[in-house]
Motif scaffolding. Structure first.
Motif, short mmCIF file in Angstrom:
data_model
loop_
_atom_site.label_atom_id
_atom_site.label_comp_id
_atom_site.label_asym_id
_atom_site.label_seq_id
_atom_site.Cartn_x
_atom_site.Cartn_y
_atom_site.Cartn_z
N ASP A 1 -8.66 -5.39 -5.24
CA ASP A 1 -9.43 -5.51 -4.00
C ASP A 1 -10.70 -6.33 -4.17
O ASP A 1 -11.43 -6.51 -3.19
N ARG A 2 -10.97 -6.81 -5.35
CA ARG A 2 -12.16 -7.64 -5.50
C ARG A 2 -11.90 -9.02 -4.91
O ARG A 2 -10.74 -9.43 -4.71
N GLU A 3 -12.96 -9.77 -4.65
CA GLU A 3 -12.86 -11.00 -3.87
C GLU A 3 -11.91 -12.02 -4.49
O GLU A 3 -11.11 -12.64 -3.79
N LEU B 1 -8.04 -10.86 -3.96
CA LEU B 1 -7.52 -10.37 -2.68
C LEU B 1 -6.24 -11.10 -2.26
O LEU B 1 -5.28 -10.48 -1.80
N ARG C 1 0.54 -6.66 -6.89
CA ARG C 1 -0.64 -5.79 -6.83
C ARG C 1 -0.52 -4.67 -7.86
O ARG C 1 -1.51 -4.29 -8.51
N GLU D 1 -3.06 -3.81 -11.06
CA GLU D 1 -3.60 -2.48 -11.31
C GLU D 1 -3.25 -1.99 -12.71
O GLU D 1 -4.06 -1.35 -13.39
N ASP E 1 -9.03 -4.93 -10.63
CA ASP E 1 -9.26 -4.40 -9.29
C ASP E 1 -8.66 -5.38 -8.29
O ASP E 1 -9.22 -6.45 -8.04
#
Length: 332
Positions: free
Chosen positions: A166-168, A171, A155, A159, A164
């Motif tokens: 947290d985008r679909e 994830l 993760r 970043e 991102d």
């Protein structure tokens, strides 16, 4: 001129003849003390001439030798190597160490784990480190902690590259990548003895055995990107043969880790040499490295070939050429 000669020379007829040949007349005289002195003087002169001749010859020889040695100054000559003095040991002072028994694997623990081969340990692991053994023996709770740590690292990478997490579409990427990386490096935890599983048979066979075109997938340890290719393995048994499926499995064991192609080729050859004890082993690998295809020089058509030959393959050129011909390397 003869009429005005001195009376001392004109009185004796021999004196007239002595004027023309004085040295010959002196030699014709009887051997008296004066003639002996003259003879010894001549001998000394001859000896001195010989001595001077030998000295000049010696000097000439030295000059000739100095021409072969460019350094004529004594300071330019290399210093002689000092001779090592041998220490004299008496029977009373000599201490003979008592032979100690080799420690067992259980007694050795983590301090002494190496077998005679630099590839495989006594427990069948290959190049194990502290982290390798921890991962092999860790409980389920520790495995979960390891997975969470890897997911956090992935993760962070997402970043850092500006994505991102947290985008679909991303994830589940940290978990998927962590599981994939554990699969790519599963060879660290695999045991050579478990892979062979006793599949060595005494068949009295002493001819060449080759398994070619073994597909190999590994990870470059420099850039963490794959390199893929084919491996060719050949060996000449010493009566014992190994199950042919074990050769691709051994190649897979060493490929499923962070590698470089040169070490991968060598490790497979040494592992087969230790497990089977054949007359010789030959391994050739040709592969394409994505670290120089996707990045760097970006040459898509290049391939890298490495080889490792042991035993009779290394000693005998005819045997080595037969192997290379059978796998098709010499035909290209």
């Amino acid at each position: 001129m003869v009429q005005f000669a001195s009376p001392s020379r004109s009185q004796s007829p021999s004196g007239v003849s002595s004027g023309s040949e004085p040295r010959r007349t002196k030699k014709s005289k009887s051997k008296d003390g004066s003639s002996k002195k003259r003879t010894s003087a001549d001998d000394q002169g001859e000896n001195a001439t010989k001595a001077n001749g030998s000295t000049s010859a010696r000097n000439a020889a030295e000059r000739r030798s100095s021409m072969s040695k460019p350094a004529r100054d004594f300071r330019d000559q290399p210093e002689p190597t000092p001779k090592k003095k041998k220490r004299k040991t008496t029977a009373s002072s000599a201490v003979i160490p008592e032979p100690s028994a080799a420690p067992t694997p259980e007694e050795a623990g983590e301090t002494s784990t190496r077998s005679p081969s630099p590839v495989i340990d006594f427990d069948g692991l290959s190049r194990p480190s502290r982290g390798t053994r921890e991962r092999l023996d860790e409980p389920p709770e520790q495995k979960e902690l390891r997975m969470e740590k890897m997911k956090g690292a992935v993760r962070t990478l997402l970043e850092c590259i500006g994505e991102d997490p947290d985008r679909e579409g991303l994830l589940a990427t940290p978990e998927r990548y962590a599981k994939a990386m554990l699969f790519f490096t599963k060879g660290y935890q695999e045991n050579v003895r478990d892979i062979v599983n006793g599949a060595i048979f005494q068949e009295g066979h002493n001819e060449m055995v080759i398994v070619k075109d073994i597909e190999v997938f590994s990870m470059c340890e420099h850039h963490l990107v794959p390199f893929t290719g084919k491996m060719h393995i050949g060996y000449i048994p010493s009566n014992a043969v190994i199950g042919i499926s074990k050769l691709p499995r051994i190649a897979e064991l060493f490929a499923r880790r962070l590698q470089i192609q040169e070490r991968l080729t060598k490790e497979v050859a040494h592992a087969i040499m230790e497990v089977l004890k054949p007359q010789g082993v030959a391994v050739v690998m040709e592969s394409s490295h994505l670290c120089m295809v996707m990045r760097g020089v970006e040459k898509t058509t290049t391939s890298t070939i490495t080889s490792c030959v042991l035993g009779c393959f290394e000693r005998k050129e005819k045997t080595r050429n037969e192997f290379l011909s059978l796998i098709g390397v010499n035909r290209r």
